[in-house]
Enzyme design. Structure first.
Site, short mmCIF file in Angstrom:
data_model
loop_
_atom_site.label_atom_id
_atom_site.label_comp_id
_atom_site.label_asym_id
_atom_site.label_seq_id
_atom_site.Cartn_x
_atom_site.Cartn_y
_atom_site.Cartn_z
N ASP A 12 56.82 -46.53 -7.31
CA ASP A 12 55.56 -46.43 -8.07
C ASP A 12 54.91 -45.05 -7.92
OD1 ASP A 12 55.82 -49.19 -8.65
OD2 ASP A 12 54.97 -49.64 -6.70
N GLY A 14 55.25 -42.69 -10.01
CA GLY A 14 55.03 -42.11 -11.33
C GLY A 14 56.30 -41.41 -11.83
N GLY A 39 59.33 -51.25 -12.55
CA GLY A 39 58.88 -50.92 -13.90
C GLY A 39 58.41 -49.49 -13.95
N HIS A 40 58.86 -48.77 -14.97
CA HIS A 40 58.35 -47.43 -15.21
C HIS A 40 57.35 -47.52 -16.35
CE1 HIS A 40 60.98 -45.66 -12.48
NE2 HIS A 40 62.02 -45.46 -13.25
N THR A 41 56.23 -46.89 -16.18
CA THR A 41 55.23 -46.89 -17.24
C THR A 41 55.21 -45.53 -17.91
OG1 THR A 41 53.94 -48.28 -15.76
CG2 THR A 41 52.83 -47.49 -17.75
N THR A 129 60.68 -59.44 -5.74
CA THR A 129 60.14 -59.57 -7.10
C THR A 129 60.67 -60.84 -7.77
OG1 THR A 129 61.94 -58.18 -7.86
CG2 THR A 129 59.82 -57.10 -7.51
N GLY A 302 52.56 -57.18 -11.84
CA GLY A 302 51.11 -57.28 -11.90
C GLY A 302 50.45 -57.49 -10.54
N PRO A 304 48.71 -56.82 -7.00
CA PRO A 304 47.95 -55.69 -6.45
C PRO A 304 48.80 -54.97 -5.41
CG PRO A 304 46.80 -57.77 -6.05
CD PRO A 304 48.12 -58.12 -6.65
N GLY A 414 47.12 -36.90 -14.59
CA GLY A 414 46.76 -38.01 -15.48
C GLY A 414 48.02 -38.65 -16.01
P1 GDP Z 1 57.18 -45.42 -11.41
O1 GDP Z 1 57.84 -46.71 -11.17
O2 GDP Z 1 57.45 -44.44 -10.31
O3 GDP Z 1 57.47 -44.84 -12.75
O4 GDP Z 1 55.62 -45.66 -11.34
P2 GDP Z 1 54.74 -46.72 -12.16
O5 GDP Z 1 54.98 -46.54 -13.59
O6 GDP Z 1 54.89 -48.07 -11.60
O7 GDP Z 1 53.31 -46.26 -11.72
C1 GDP Z 1 52.78 -45.13 -12.14
C2 GDP Z 1 51.48 -45.47 -12.82
O8 GDP Z 1 50.62 -44.39 -12.67
C3 GDP Z 1 51.59 -45.69 -14.31
O9 GDP Z 1 50.61 -46.56 -14.76
C4 GDP Z 1 51.39 -44.28 -14.88
O10 GDP Z 1 50.93 -44.27 -16.21
C5 GDP Z 1 50.36 -43.78 -13.94
N1 GDP Z 1 50.41 -42.35 -13.65
C6 GDP Z 1 51.50 -41.55 -13.49
N2 GDP Z 1 51.13 -40.31 -13.13
C7 GDP Z 1 49.77 -40.32 -13.08
C8 GDP Z 1 48.79 -39.34 -12.75
O11 GDP Z 1 49.08 -38.19 -12.41
N3 GDP Z 1 47.48 -39.75 -12.78
C9 GDP Z 1 47.12 -41.01 -13.11
N4 GDP Z 1 45.81 -41.31 -13.12
N5 GDP Z 1 48.00 -41.96 -13.43
C10 GDP Z 1 49.31 -41.61 -13.41
#
Ligand code: GDP
Length: 423
Positions: A12, A14, A39-41, A129, A302, A304, A414
């Site tokens: 997680d 990012g 999950g990647h967002t 999970t 989902g 926390p 962001g």
């Molecule tokens: P991943 O599994 O490493 O891709 O990470 P996730 O997708 O689970 O979590 C990253 C979350 O942080 C997502 O909701 C992204 O949109 C958000 N995100 C990624 N980089 C940033 C950042 O620099 N700032 C903020 N505020 N949100 C970020």
């Protein structure tokens, strides 16, 4: 150019967002381990997408995406993910998606077994999970897995499926006292969700080797982070696969190739999903504030997330295990509300100050040693150049660089594609 993007922490970090950003310079994005447990967002002009199985490059039309042999693939989930992307206006075709014939199929009985085992463990559960990942990797190494390539020969698939189901039912009924799974149900499932996948199947090792020989730029995308690696993570609270960059060439069929670059994705604070030691964990109001500011709820589940300050001991270890040549520091903007930023600089274990990441029972006994650095207390999400950052934010970045001993090259401020700066 062969580059891996891999998590330095608990996952997680990012990664999805950084792959989305960096994939503009690559011809291919490859996933080499794991399944739909993470999950990647990715947020872009089409909207917000959560990718569990598909490589993040799928959102760029010109990028070819590869799901490697190191993955475990829940076919039903994959069909759903492809359908959701198409509904969102993203094209998915055999032109931009290739799936390894050697990847292992995650079946409904794996998901069932995962849940049965977590229930059996009760309070001692791992925090799985419940997507079948540990059982399916277990079966892979017991040589009881079905491979994606088996979908191409129905006669062979039927024989193998019957054999492994007979064996699996011994566990489901004998160990857990559950109802046996019916062959018709498994067979129907394999046909319903396997047939649409057939057109994407290929020997991804051969494909990637050719591509590399032609000078194509390939980006390997990991799921989770170094601290969840099956060998080097916080065992047994790890994932069941290799999350480290060194596994990328193996998990995608090109063990003959070497990586040129490893971008370690590191979060400006800590977060963790599931059970196990999390030394610098915050609780109560302080934790709630950080969780809210960072939106720390699992993309796949989902749930926390547990949160804490930046952990230099764990991150330095993660950077080393990933072999990071550079770092992308994410979620800096989230810390903007703090007057003073806590940083875990060392652990105390049995009365001793420790800076090497401990393992096993010693890690269970570790306590955080914190230092506080001044916060910047203003919105930095609009910063696009190092000189736009307030002094305290720039100092924080330099401080982290020193703590982990690796250069920070990108700073994410962001979730949106352009909310970053090169440091
Ligand atoms: P991943 O599994 O490493 O891709 O990470 P996730 O997708 O689970 O979590 C990253 C979350 O942080 C997502 O909701 C992204 O949109 C958000 N995100 C990624 N980089 C940033 C950042 O620099 N700032 C903020 N505020 N949100 C970020």
């Amino acid at each position: 150019m062969l580059t891996a993007i891999a998590g330095v922490n608990w996952g997680d970090e990012g990664k999805g967002r950084m792959v989305d950003l960096l994939s503009q310079d690559y011809d291919m994005v490859v996933r080499y381990q794991g399944g739909n447990n993470a999950g990647h967002t990715v947020v872009n002009h089409l909207g917000k997408f959560i990718l569990n199985l598909l490589p993040s490059g799928i959102l760029r039309p010109e990028v070819v995406n590869v799901m490697g042999n190191g993955m475990v693939v829940d076919l039903e989930h994959l069909c759903g993910e492809i359908a959701r992307l198409r509904e969102g206006g993203v094209a998915v075709s055999p032109e931009n998606l290739k799936i390894s014939d050697r990847a292992i199929i995650c079946l409904p009985y794996h998901v069932m077994q995962d849940g049965l085992e977590e229930n059996r463990l009760g309070d001692a559960k791992y925090g799985s999970t419940r997507r079948g990942i540990a059982p399916v990797y277990g079966d892979k190494y017991l040589k009881k897995g079905l491979r994606i390539g088996d979908l191409l020969d129905e006669e062979y698939l039927k024989k193998r499926a019957a054999e492994v189901l007979e064996w699996k039912n011994l566990t489901l009924t004998g160990v857990y006292g559950a109802e046996p799974m019916k062959f018709e149900d498994i067979w129907n499932w394999l046909q319903t969700y396997g047939r649409p996948i057939r057109e994407y199947i290929c020997d991804t090792g051969y494909f990637l080797n050719e591509a590399a020989a032609q000078g194509k730029r390939i980006l390997f995308e990991a799921q989770l982070g170094a601290l969840r690696d099956i060998d080097f993570g916080i065992y047994p609270f790890t994932s069941s696969s290799s999350t480290i960059a060194a596994y990328a060439p193996i998990g995608s069929g090109v063990p003959n190739l070497q990586l040129d670059r490893v971008v370690g994705i590191m979060k400006a604070y800590s977060s963790c999903v599931g059970e196990g030691p999390f030394t610098a964990e915050l609780f109560g109001e302080e934790a709630d504030r950080l969780r809210e500011a960072g939106g720390e709820y699992g993309a796949a589940t989902g749930r926390p997330r547990r949160v804490g300050p930046f952990d230099a001991v764990a991150s330095r270890y993660g950077v080393r295990m990933q072999g990071a040549t550079e770092i992308a520091l994410t979620k800096m903007d989230v810390l903007s509300y703090l007057d003073q930023i806590p940083v875990c600089v060392a652990y105390e274990v049995d009365g001793q100050r420790v800076t090497e990441f401990p393992t096993g029972a010693r890690l269970n006994r570790a306590k955080p040693i914190l230092e506080y650095v001044p916060g910047w207390h203003c919105d930095i999400s609009g910063c696009r150049r190092p000189e736009d950052l307030p002094q305290a934010a720039a100092d924080y970045v330099r401080y982290l660089e020193k703590l982990v001993g690796c250069r920070i090259r990108y700073l994410s401020v962001g979730p949106e594609r352009e909310q970053y700066l090169e440091w």
